[in-house]
Design a protein around this motif. Structure first.
Motif, mmCIF file in Angstrom:
data_model
loop_
_atom_site.group_PDB
_atom_site.id
_atom_site.type_symbol
_atom_site.label_atom_id
_atom_site.label_comp_id
_atom_site.label_asym_id
_atom_site.label_seq_id
_atom_site.Cartn_x
_atom_site.Cartn_y
_atom_site.Cartn_z
ATOM 1 N N LYS A 112 22.546 67.285 9.962
ATOM 2 C CA LYS A 112 23.302 68.008 11.000
ATOM 3 C C LYS A 112 23.919 69.284 10.434
ATOM 4 O O LYS A 112 23.887 70.337 11.068
ATOM 5 C CB LYS A 112 24.391 67.097 11.572
ATOM 6 N N LYS A 113 24.501 69.169 9.237
ATOM 7 C CA LYS A 113 25.099 70.356 8.620
ATOM 8 C C LYS A 113 24.050 71.423 8.323
ATOM 9 O O LYS A 113 24.289 72.621 8.525
ATOM 10 C CB LYS A 113 25.820 69.962 7.328
ATOM 11 N N ALA A 114 22.882 70.991 7.849
ATOM 12 C CA ALA A 114 21.818 71.960 7.576
ATOM 13 C C ALA A 114 21.344 72.627 8.851
ATOM 14 O O ALA A 114 21.098 73.843 8.883
ATOM 15 C CB ALA A 114 20.652 71.261 6.875
ATOM 16 N N ALA A 115 21.231 71.834 9.936
ATOM 17 C CA ALA A 115 20.820 72.410 11.221
ATOM 18 C C ALA A 115 21.855 73.399 11.734
ATOM 19 O O ALA A 115 21.517 74.467 12.272
ATOM 20 C CB ALA A 115 20.589 71.289 12.237
ATOM 21 N N GLU A 116 23.141 73.059 11.578
ATOM 22 C CA GLU A 116 24.198 73.982 12.011
ATOM 23 C C GLU A 116 24.176 75.267 11.183
ATOM 24 O O GLU A 116 24.366 76.366 11.716
ATOM 25 C CB GLU A 116 25.560 73.296 11.887
ATOM 26 N N ALA A 117 23.951 75.140 9.869
ATOM 27 C CA ALA A 117 23.885 76.335 9.017
ATOM 28 C C ALA A 117 22.702 77.214 9.410
ATOM 29 O O ALA A 117 22.833 78.442 9.483
ATOM 30 C CB ALA A 117 23.773 75.923 7.545
ATOM 31 N N ASP A 118 21.554 76.591 9.690
ATOM 32 C CA ASP A 118 20.390 77.371 10.124
ATOM 33 C C ASP A 118 20.654 78.064 11.444
ATOM 34 O O ASP A 118 20.233 79.210 11.655
ATOM 35 C CB ASP A 118 19.163 76.457 10.238
ATOM 36 N N ALA A 119 21.355 77.358 12.343
ATOM 37 C CA ALA A 119 21.684 77.969 13.640
ATOM 38 C C ALA A 119 22.600 79.175 13.466
ATOM 39 O O ALA A 119 22.461 80.187 14.170
ATOM 40 C CB ALA A 119 22.320 76.930 14.548
ATOM 41 N N LEU A 120 23.529 79.092 12.517
ATOM 42 C CA LEU A 120 24.427 80.221 12.268
ATOM 43 C C LEU A 120 23.651 81.424 11.720
ATOM 44 O O LEU A 120 23.903 82.566 12.109
ATOM 45 C CB LEU A 120 25.520 79.807 11.290
ATOM 46 N N GLU A 124 11.909 78.304 7.220
ATOM 47 C CA GLU A 124 12.027 77.837 8.601
ATOM 48 C C GLU A 124 12.811 78.835 9.454
ATOM 49 O O GLU A 124 12.438 79.134 10.592
ATOM 50 C CB GLU A 124 12.718 76.470 8.622
ATOM 51 N N ILE A 125 13.898 79.348 8.898
ATOM 52 C CA ILE A 125 14.716 80.306 9.650
ATOM 53 C C ILE A 125 13.932 81.581 9.923
ATOM 54 O O ILE A 125 13.921 82.100 11.051
ATOM 55 C CB ILE A 125 16.010 80.617 8.862
ATOM 56 N N LEU A 126 13.256 82.087 8.897
ATOM 57 C CA LEU A 126 12.486 83.317 9.081
ATOM 58 C C LEU A 126 11.345 83.127 10.078
ATOM 59 O O LEU A 126 11.101 83.984 10.931
ATOM 60 C CB LEU A 126 11.935 83.770 7.733
ATOM 61 N N SER A 127 10.639 82.008 9.978
ATOM 62 C CA SER A 127 9.526 81.787 10.906
ATOM 63 C C SER A 127 10.018 81.664 12.335
ATOM 64 O O SER A 127 9.387 82.173 13.273
ATOM 65 C CB SER A 127 8.756 80.532 10.495
ATOM 66 N N GLN A 128 11.171 81.004 12.537
ATOM 67 C CA GLN A 128 11.723 80.894 13.883
ATOM 68 C C GLN A 128 12.137 82.256 14.428
ATOM 69 O O GLN A 128 11.885 82.577 15.600
ATOM 70 C CB GLN A 128 12.926 79.945 13.872
ATOM 71 N N ALA A 129 12.763 83.080 13.582
ATOM 72 C CA ALA A 129 13.161 84.423 14.024
ATOM 73 C C ALA A 129 11.929 85.261 14.372
ATOM 74 O O ALA A 129 11.938 86.026 15.353
ATOM 75 C CB ALA A 129 13.981 85.104 12.939
#
Length: 491
Positions: free
Chosen positions: A19-27, A68-73
């Motif tokens: 959950k913390k990792a998902a929240e950090a990625d969302a930020l 993951e963050i870069l690919s989503q962006a």
């Protein structure tokens, strides 16, 4: 506690971590989307300060980036069938076709991507590959990105282009292929000069100088400096680098006064934090050697700074040897830390200090003895023969290091009485040097001041509105005066 309870606690910890990792990625994604909005605003208003705000967040975003963050962006920004989208996802090791079906509703109506956002995403992927130490993939991506930049001519891309050129050269430096990109950098520097792209121009000049220094091509670096003009509006980081490179060139050319001035400016302009520790250490190492070559002794407080204390230990031993004029200690230090000096590229300059060590020893001898034989000087300074001692003492007298005479027949040196320094022009020269330093500091501070772009237009608009209001008031007053005249006439 049972085994089942332990397993449940472990599962809960894993879930909380996810959950913390998902929240950090969302930020991080939220920060990237905010940067996309700022880039769009910069293009709409033609204000470079929005792009500056975007680039300032690069350091904090860099620490939290992942594939993951870069690919989503990338999937959120680019249309479904965009070529750049597939290329960037391929560099990240992601399949562009896996998520396209799921994200069809969000990407099919996307308009054409702005070049600023496109290059910003390319820059983030380059940074990710650099941190991952995937240098050869980074070279491929940076080559493609540079080709895109060369086909665009937009002033809103200036700061992004400068940052991309930096990482482009960094990939080639880490793979020891800097010589291959020198023609590209020279052509880009000429183009940036013609387009008045000050950010890219400053960055490319520093990259070219670094390229020349990597191969010890100091003559070519000096020719480049003499044929170009560094932009005054460049940022402090680029100015600090440029001043450091100028200091190195002047030190090699024996112009130690100019070198010391440039190195002091580099120290003053560089950010004083742990992030720039490597740059501070490099500048201080060169500055210490230049001060010794000028005949000055660096302050002891420099060697006590936490960032500089350990790296400057070899240079502290050199300073101590020069200060006391002990040639044997100097030779021992040079033999002990020779590899360190060669790595720092200061070994050649330190070799020049041998004569300074001898001159310092002669100065101390002249202060201690009113009369001393050349043989004793030879023994104290560990020289080879009395002829060498006689030659060195004669040169020190000619250079003004000591005030003495040599009796060649009897073979001794006789010191003259000390002259009151305040009866000479030395205080005036020192005072003039301090005034010049203060004036240069004031001029640099004024040049470093920045103001919002096109702020004067708002003042002009308000001034024009004020004049219009004054004209209306004058017209109303004139009409009232005419009405009063009519009333008087009727009366």
């Amino acid at each position: 506690m049972s085994v089942q309870d332990v397993e449940m606690d472990t599962v809960d910890e894993v879930v909380d971590a996810q959950k913390k990792a998902a929240e950090a990625d969302a930020l991080v994604l939220a920060d990237l989307k905010q940067n996309f909005v700022l880039l769009e605003r910069a293009v709409a208003t033609f204000e470079s300060r929005f792009i500056t705000r975007v680039l300032r967040t690069a350091a904090s975003i860099r620490k939290r980036l992942n594939a993951e963050i870069l690919s989503q962006a990338i999937r959120d920004v680019y249309p479904r069938d965009a070529v750049d989208k597939r290329r960037l996802l391929k560099f990240l090791g992601k399949d562009s076709g896996v998520m396209d079906v799921d994200s069809d509703d969000t990407t099919k109506d996307n308009p054409q991507v702005l070049p600023e956002i496109d290059l910003y995403l390319h820059l983030l992927v380059m940074i990710y590959l650099l941190d991952k130490q995937d240098y050869y993939q980074g070279i491929l991506l940076s080559n493609e990105t540079i080709h895109k930049i060369q086909n665009l001519n937009r002033r809103t891309l200036d700061q992004l282009s400068a940052r991309i050129y930096f990482y482009y050269a960094r990939f080639y430096e880490l793979t020891e292929k800097l010589a291959e990109i020198r023609p590209v950098l020279l052509a880009a520097q000429r183009t940036a000069t013609l387009r008045h792209d000050n950010d890219s121009q400053a960055t490319l000049l520093n990259l070219l100088l670094r390229n020349y220094f990597y191969y010890n091509l100091y003559d070519q670096a000096d020719k480049l400096v003499s044929k170009t003009t560094f932009p005054d509006t460049a940022g402090n980081n680029q100015q600090a680098r440029y001043m450091y490179y100028l200091g190195r060139i002047k030190a090699i050319q024996l112009d130690y006064t100019a070198s010391h001035m440039h190195l002091n400016q580099a120290i003053r302009k560089a950010p004083q934090n742990t992030t720039t520790a490597g740059f501070q250490q490099a500048v201080y190492k060169l500055s210490i050697i230049v001060q010794l070559l000028m005949g000055d002794i660096p302050e002891r407080s420099i060697f006590r700074q936490p960032v500089l204390k350990k790296p400057l230990v070899p240079y502290l031993h050199i300073v101590q040897a020069v200060r006391i004029g002990d040639l044997s200690t100097f030779q021992e230090t040079l033999a002990k830390y020779g590899d360190v000096f060669r790595k720092d590229k200061t070994f050649t300059l330190i070799l020049r200090l041998r004569h300074n060590v001898i001159k310092t020893g002669i100065r101390m001898i002249s202060l201690s003895y009113s009369r001393i034989s050349l043989r004793d000087i030879c023994l104290k300074l560990h020289l080879d023969s009395e002829k060498d001692a006689e030659y060195i003492v004669a040169k020190a007298i000619r250079d003004g290091v000591i005030d003495a005479i040599i009796d060649h027949e009897k073979g001794f040196m006789k010191s003259k009485e000390n002259v009151d320094i305040y009866s000479t022009n030395e205080p005036q020269s020192a005072f003039n040097a301090r005034i010049t330093f203060c004036l240069n500091l004031h001029n640099d501070s004024v040049k470093a001041m920045r103001f919002p772009l096109n702020a004067h237009r708002k003042e002009l608009a308000s001034a024009e509105a004020l004049r219009e209001r004054e004209r209306e008031l004058a017209k109303e007053i004139a009409e009232n005066d005419m009405d009063d005249d009519d009333e008087v006439a009727d009366f």
